[in-house]
Design a protein around this motif. Sequence first.
Motif, PDB file in Angstrom:
ATOM      1  N   ALA A 150       0.835  -1.209   0.000  1.00 27.82           N
ATOM      2  CA  ALA A 150       0.000   0.000   0.000  1.00 27.82           C
ATOM      3  C   ALA A 150       0.867   1.255   0.000  1.00 27.82           C
ATOM      4  O   ALA A 150       0.565   2.235  -0.694  1.00 27.82           O
ATOM      5  CB  ALA A 150      -0.933  -0.007   1.210  1.00 27.82           C
ATOM      6  N   ALA A 151       1.953   1.240   0.775  1.00 31.21           N
ATOM      7  CA  ALA A 151       2.843   2.400   0.813  1.00 31.21           C
ATOM      8  C   ALA A 151       3.509   2.628  -0.537  1.00 31.21           C
ATOM      9  O   ALA A 151       3.716   3.773  -0.954  1.00 31.21           O
ATOM     10  CB  ALA A 151       3.897   2.206   1.904  1.00 31.21           C
ATOM     11  N   LEU A 152       3.832   1.557  -1.239  1.00 27.34           N
ATOM     12  CA  LEU A 152       4.423   1.693  -2.567  1.00 27.34           C
ATOM     13  C   LEU A 152       3.421   2.284  -3.561  1.00 27.34           C
ATOM     14  O   LEU A 152       3.777   3.074  -4.431  1.00 27.34           O
ATOM     15  CB  LEU A 152       4.912   0.335  -3.072  1.00 27.34           C
ATOM     16  N   CYS A 153       2.160   1.886  -3.431  1.00 26.02           N
ATOM     17  CA  CYS A 153       1.120   2.329  -4.367  1.00 26.02           C
ATOM     18  C   CYS A 153       0.553   3.702  -4.023  1.00 26.02           C
ATOM     19  O   CYS A 153      -0.103   4.330  -4.874  1.00 26.02           O
ATOM     20  CB  CYS A 153      -0.032   1.312  -4.388  1.00 26.02           C
ATOM     21  N   GLU A 154       0.770   4.178  -2.804  1.00 21.72           N
ATOM     22  CA  GLU A 154       0.081   5.383  -2.318  1.00 21.72           C
ATOM     23  C   GLU A 154       0.221   6.601  -3.228  1.00 21.72           C
ATOM     24  O   GLU A 154      -0.798   7.249  -3.543  1.00 21.72           O
ATOM     25  CB  GLU A 154       0.568   5.728  -0.911  1.00 21.72           C
ATOM     26  N   PRO A 155       1.429   6.977  -3.685  1.00 15.16           N
ATOM     27  CA  PRO A 155       1.510   8.208  -4.499  1.00 15.16           C
ATOM     28  C   PRO A 155       0.622   8.169  -5.737  1.00 15.16           C
ATOM     29  O   PRO A 155      -0.029   9.165  -6.069  1.00 15.16           O
ATOM     30  CB  PRO A 155       2.994   8.274  -4.879  1.00 15.16           C
ATOM     31  N   THR A 167      11.125   5.519  -2.226  1.00 12.91           N
ATOM     32  CA  THR A 167      12.298   4.701  -1.946  1.00 12.91           C
ATOM     33  C   THR A 167      12.003   3.798  -0.750  1.00 12.91           C
ATOM     34  O   THR A 167      11.007   3.989  -0.032  1.00 12.91           O
ATOM     35  CB  THR A 167      13.504   5.588  -1.627  1.00 12.91           C
ATOM     36  N   VAL A 168      12.885   2.835  -0.528  1.00 10.01           N
ATOM     37  CA  VAL A 168      12.704   1.956   0.624  1.00 10.01           C
ATOM     38  C   VAL A 168      12.735   2.773   1.912  1.00 10.01           C
ATOM     39  O   VAL A 168      11.944   2.527   2.837  1.00 10.01           O
ATOM     40  CB  VAL A 168      13.797   0.859   0.631  1.00 10.01           C
ATOM     41  N   ASP A 169      13.629   3.766   1.990  1.00 13.58           N
ATOM     42  CA  ASP A 169      13.687   4.604   3.190  1.00 13.58           C
ATOM     43  C   ASP A 169      12.387   5.376   3.395  1.00 13.58           C
ATOM     44  O   ASP A 169      11.915   5.535   4.536  1.00 13.58           O
ATOM     45  CB  ASP A 169      14.853   5.589   3.090  1.00 13.58           C
ATOM     46  N   GLN A 170      11.785   5.857   2.320  1.00 12.66           N
ATOM     47  CA  GLN A 170      10.507   6.572   2.447  1.00 12.66           C
ATOM     48  C   GLN A 170       9.392   5.636   2.879  1.00 12.66           C
ATOM     49  O   GLN A 170       8.511   6.026   3.650  1.00 12.66           O
ATOM     50  CB  GLN A 170      10.161   7.234   1.110  1.00 12.66           C
ATOM     51  N   VAL A 171       9.412   4.396   2.404  1.00 17.32           N
ATOM     52  CA  VAL A 171       8.420   3.409   2.856  1.00 17.32           C
ATOM     53  C   VAL A 171       8.594   3.134   4.346  1.00 17.32           C
ATOM     54  O   VAL A 171       7.620   3.041   5.096  1.00 17.32           O
ATOM     55  CB  VAL A 171       8.544   2.107   2.038  1.00 17.32           C
ATOM     56  N   VAL A 172       9.851   3.010   4.780  1.00 13.47           N
ATOM     57  CA  VAL A 172      10.112   2.793   6.208  1.00 13.47           C
ATOM     58  C   VAL A 172       9.517   3.929   7.033  1.00 13.47           C
ATOM     59  O   VAL A 172       8.825   3.701   8.037  1.00 13.47           O
ATOM     60  CB  VAL A 172      11.630   2.677   6.466  1.00 13.47           C
ATOM     61  N   ASP A 173       9.771   5.173   6.624  1.00 11.87           N
ATOM     62  CA  ASP A 173       9.231   6.326   7.366  1.00 11.87           C
ATOM     63  C   ASP A 173       7.708   6.322   7.359  1.00 11.87           C
ATOM     64  O   ASP A 173       7.078   6.686   8.362  1.00 11.87           O
ATOM     65  CB  ASP A 173       9.749   7.624   6.741  1.00 11.87           C
ATOM     66  N   ARG A 174       7.105   5.917   6.235  1.00 16.97           N
ATOM     67  CA  ARG A 174       5.638   5.913   6.143  1.00 16.97           C
ATOM     68  C   ARG A 174       5.020   4.871   7.067  1.00 16.97           C
ATOM     69  O   ARG A 174       3.903   5.055   7.568  1.00 16.97           O
ATOM     70  CB  ARG A 174       5.234   5.631   4.684  1.00 16.97           C
TER      71      ARG A 174
END
Length: 248
Positions: A150-155, A167-174
């Motif tokens: 879901a975090a990958l698809c969100e934007p 990025t993977v780091d942005q997914v981690v933060d989300r």
Amino acid sequence: MYSIIVVPPPTTEDQSTRTQLKLAPGERLTFGRSADCDVEIPHKGVSRRAGEITAQGAFWILSNLSGEQTYVVENPEGAGEHMKVGPGRLDAPVPFEFSRIVLPAAGDLLAVEVWAPRHDYLRSEGGLDGATTAPAFSVDRTKRYFAVLAALCEPRLRGAPHAPLPTVDQVVDRLRPNWPAASRTSVQWNIDYLAVKLRLKPGPDEADTGPRLNGKKESLVSLALRFDLVREDDLVVLAASPSGRAVR
């Protein structure tokens, strides 16, 4: 009962005056610059007889009567999903429930909206004997791998169909509000797991594990959005729980 609603472009700045034309199955209307058309679009860049819309039960078909212009039919809810109807193409079926026909008109882009609110469903008192059909994609929306997806698809689900993937780091933060222990390693593990689960890559226990999968995140998001594995409503899994505790 009508099955198609056509909303022509506004002729004034007052959007509230837009007309809605309702078509029953088998009915059709023409649109173009000519006053003889059912929907007159008084723009010099629109063909005199530009196109025809025909209601077909729960969907509709579009004929492009222009000799030069390609029309684009957009799905406003489809994360960039669209189809092209070339010049002279007749009876192109449009599968979208909410559609926007975009007409290129001498530097302007004019939109004719078409809604297909009618839904027909199979009604059966009993099913066939035998084993049930296995689902094409089996996902559990309570699992962490689904939150990663879901975090990958969100934007792109938020209305930016061509947005770069996080990025993977942005997914981690989300994911941190619901998953404090999230890390690059754990998120990457879930991405690898999703690639196997959704059959983009063979599992490690298979004899042929196949070539290395490049663009893994892009492939996952493309598949998930194409087959509605993740919808905008599913983004609720990314919201922090009221208690502040991690969701398992």
